[in-house]
Scaffold this active site. Structure first.
Site, short mmCIF file in Angstrom:
data_model
loop_
_atom_site.label_atom_id
_atom_site.label_comp_id
_atom_site.label_asym_id
_atom_site.label_seq_id
_atom_site.Cartn_x
_atom_site.Cartn_y
_atom_site.Cartn_z
CG LEU A 48 -2.06 1.10 1.32
CD1 LEU A 48 -3.07 0.73 0.15
CD2 LEU A 48 -2.88 0.79 2.42
CG ASP A 49 1.34 3.45 -3.55
OD1 ASP A 49 2.17 2.53 -3.60
OD2 ASP A 49 0.49 3.86 -4.64
N PRO A 50 2.60 4.75 0.49
CG PRO A 50 5.07 5.46 0.72
CD PRO A 50 4.13 4.54 -0.10
#
Length: 324
Positions: A48-50
């Site tokens: 999950l992207d930052p």
């Protein structure tokens, strides 16, 4: 022959369905959860992207063996597209690369949605974890290279508008398959609408079989985390050190078998379970016991014991879990 070192941490197994906050990377999140639980092993079931928040399923101990089943599960995201700019990363973190004064109406956006439902083709973002000749695309992009990323097919089960706060932004919810890039959805819809667009907010609310009700926040985990033993000024633990009580924290862990809802599950007697622990096949009994299954799992006393296959009513284990 060199002896294998003793594993550090507790042999806890199961799933922590972490509500990842914005700004935290997936690897950082795994390290944090592993440390909080003092677990021997941990891993996540899908980056999950930052920039994104929401569900990051984290497997502890033997649950790491079931990660592929969760990674293959359907995902649900809620996201906001800001119109008028395409960005290098297809989200807020990138630099604007194309701009437009046009803003789409709700009717225009709704008319486009059928084109993005079903099996569609998309090109992952330049800033993605896709490997190109052995290197991550985002590493090449950071070095200023524009790479040719192959088109891939993904499946969109559902895409709908859930909010239209103003002319600049539209809020969506999407239910999609493994490998779908929501940033690519925003980019491609913006191009088709002739106005460009990028993700300005992204939250994952479901990774099948887990739902938003399973999620736990960092604050909730830290509230029941057993503190470390006190140390003296030299950094040594003051003896006698009190035993740390992990029971409240462990109560937030979901059983390993929950990841396998997609498979037939058959309960075993204690005698059958012992045979499977030794790697032996067992005849399944009971009116509802399946006769054939390419993949199935068996349980003992409500806990996952093994994954295997069923042939002529006989379960043959392929992977046995010691926690069962």
């Amino acid at each position: 022959m060199a002896r294998r070192g003793k594993k550090k941490g507790r042999p806890i197994s199961g799933w922590v369905i972490f509500d990842k906050p914005k700004g935290m990377g997936s690897t950082e999140a795994v390290s944090k959860i592993k440390w909080l639980f003092s677990a021997e092993k941990a891993g996540h079931a899908g980056t999950l992207d930052p920039l994104a928040s929401g569900m990051l399923p984290i497997a502890l101990g033997e649950a790491t063996k079931t990660v592929p089943y969760v990674m293959d599960g359907t995902k649900v995201y809620r996201f906001t597209v800001t119109w008028g700019e395409e960005r290098s990363t297809d989200d807020l973190e990138g630099q604007p690369t194309k701009t437009s004064d046009k803003r789409p109406s709700r009717e225009e956006v709704e008319a486009l949605l059928p084109d993005y439902t079903g099996v569609i083709s998309q090109v992952p973002p330049q800033f993605s974890a896709i490997k190109i000749d052995g290197e991550r695309a985002y590493d090449l992009a950071r070095e200023g290279e524009t790479v040719e990323i192959p088109t891939r097919e993904v499946e969109i089960d559902r895409l709908e508008i859930v909010g239209f706060p103003d002319a600049d932004r539209t809020e969506f919810e999407v239910e999609c398959s493994k490998g779908t890039y929501v940033r690519s959805l925003a980019r491609d819809m913006g191009r088709d609408l002739g106005c460009y667009g990028h993700i300005s907010d992204l939250r994952r609310v479901e990774v099948a079989p887990f739902t938003d009700e399973d999620m736990v926040t960092l604050a909730k985990l830290e509230a029941v985390w057993p503190p470390l033993p006190p140390k003296d000024e030299d950094g040594n633990v003051i003896e006698p050190a009190p035993r740390r009580d992990f029971s409240a924290l462990d109560a937030l862990v979901i059983d390993t078998g929950a990841a396998l809802d997609c498979l037939p599950q058959v309960p075993l007697s204690d005698d059958q379970a012992q045979r499977v622990r030794l790697g032996n096949p067992v005849i399944l009994r009971g009116r509802d016991a399946p006769l054939e299954a390419d993949e199935a799992c068996v349980t003992t006393r409500g806990k996952l014991l093994a994954i295997g296959y069923i042939e002529h009513g006989q379960f043959k284990p392929k992977r046995v879990f010691t926690a069962g």
